[in-house]
Design a protein around this motif. Sequence first.
Motif, PDB file in Angstrom:
ATOM      1  N   LEU A   1       0.929  -1.111   0.085  1.00  0.00           N
ATOM      2  CA  LEU A   1       0.081  -0.124   0.089  1.00  0.00           C
ATOM      3  C   LEU A   1       0.849   1.319   0.090  1.00  0.00           C
TER       4      LEU A   1
ATOM      5  N   PHE B   1      -3.563   4.289   4.245  1.00  0.00           N
ATOM      6  CA  PHE B   1      -4.278   3.393   5.173  1.00  0.00           C
ATOM      7  C   PHE B   1      -4.448   3.961   6.333  1.00  0.00           C
TER       8      PHE B   1
ATOM      9  N   ALA C   1      -3.302  -0.620  11.094  1.00  0.00           N
ATOM     10  CA  ALA C   1      -2.298  -1.714  10.454  1.00  0.00           C
ATOM     11  C   ALA C   1      -2.224  -2.514  11.748  1.00  0.00           C
TER      12      ALA C   1
ATOM     13  N   PRO D   1     -13.359   1.714   7.838  1.00  0.00           N
ATOM     14  CA  PRO D   1     -12.590   1.454   6.858  1.00  0.00           C
ATOM     15  C   PRO D   1     -13.575   1.083   5.524  1.00  0.00           C
TER      16      PRO D   1
END
Length: 268
Positions: A3, A10, A13, A60
């Motif tokens: 990514l 993003f 994680a 998300p």
Amino acid sequence: MPLADFGVPFIGAQARVAEDGSLFMRGLGTVYGITFEGSDITPVSTWWEFDLEKVAELEPDLIILIEWQQEQAEQFELIAPTYFVLEVPDPWAVQASIARALGLEDEFAQRRAIYQEEVALLREELQIPEGTTYALLSAGEDGIWVSVGAYNFTTVLSDLGFVPNALTQELIDEGVVWAEQRSAEILPELDADVIFMGYNASAGFGPQDVIARMDALLPGWCGFLPACASGNIIFYPQSSMSAPTFDATNAALDIVGSHFASRLLTSE
């Protein structure tokens, strides 16, 4: 890592836990300077333990998981569309999978074509003899790890015309996917034209530490390896090379190419 390589933002994680209990992202800090402290990225798991409530709070658009996490698929799919990536040592498979999930197939194809052009030019320049063998080693506390799959690094070696040495090929034929630890006494079996040894300076394990650990495992180990006497043991930074990214693949190509290009003056 893919990514970041594609420049895709993003928001959450997986985290690793340091010895002092702090959380970090392995590789991202070293290669891209991306850390939890310096970004808005939220740690949502520590290895297998996911905080599903925290994932849901982030709202998300897409959740990306590794294939072995499929047993939790239903839980994640209640939060957002979930995409599973195969965990394989072939970087192209991982990168292509990520590109498909994000609609970046054209960028993937373009960047891979550029890499292949660079490989072709380098092969022509370096003229590495056909059948030149390699071994990829890491010094462990109890033995030597022999890698058969190291994402971009083994891919670059193959693309440049190198082939695994006998023991490495034996492990591949046995179905070993990533690496296997062996006793230091098998060093003579690890002989190859070129031996690559990994270090991780960001984790406090630099080239001198690799040498010290090898000395502890088997005093006089260099004498067992003709590649050592000929100066063909190459230390490489694992953090920069162990991710399925174009950045890491290009770095691996540069390191191997630089080493053999420097030998053109002495080969005449």
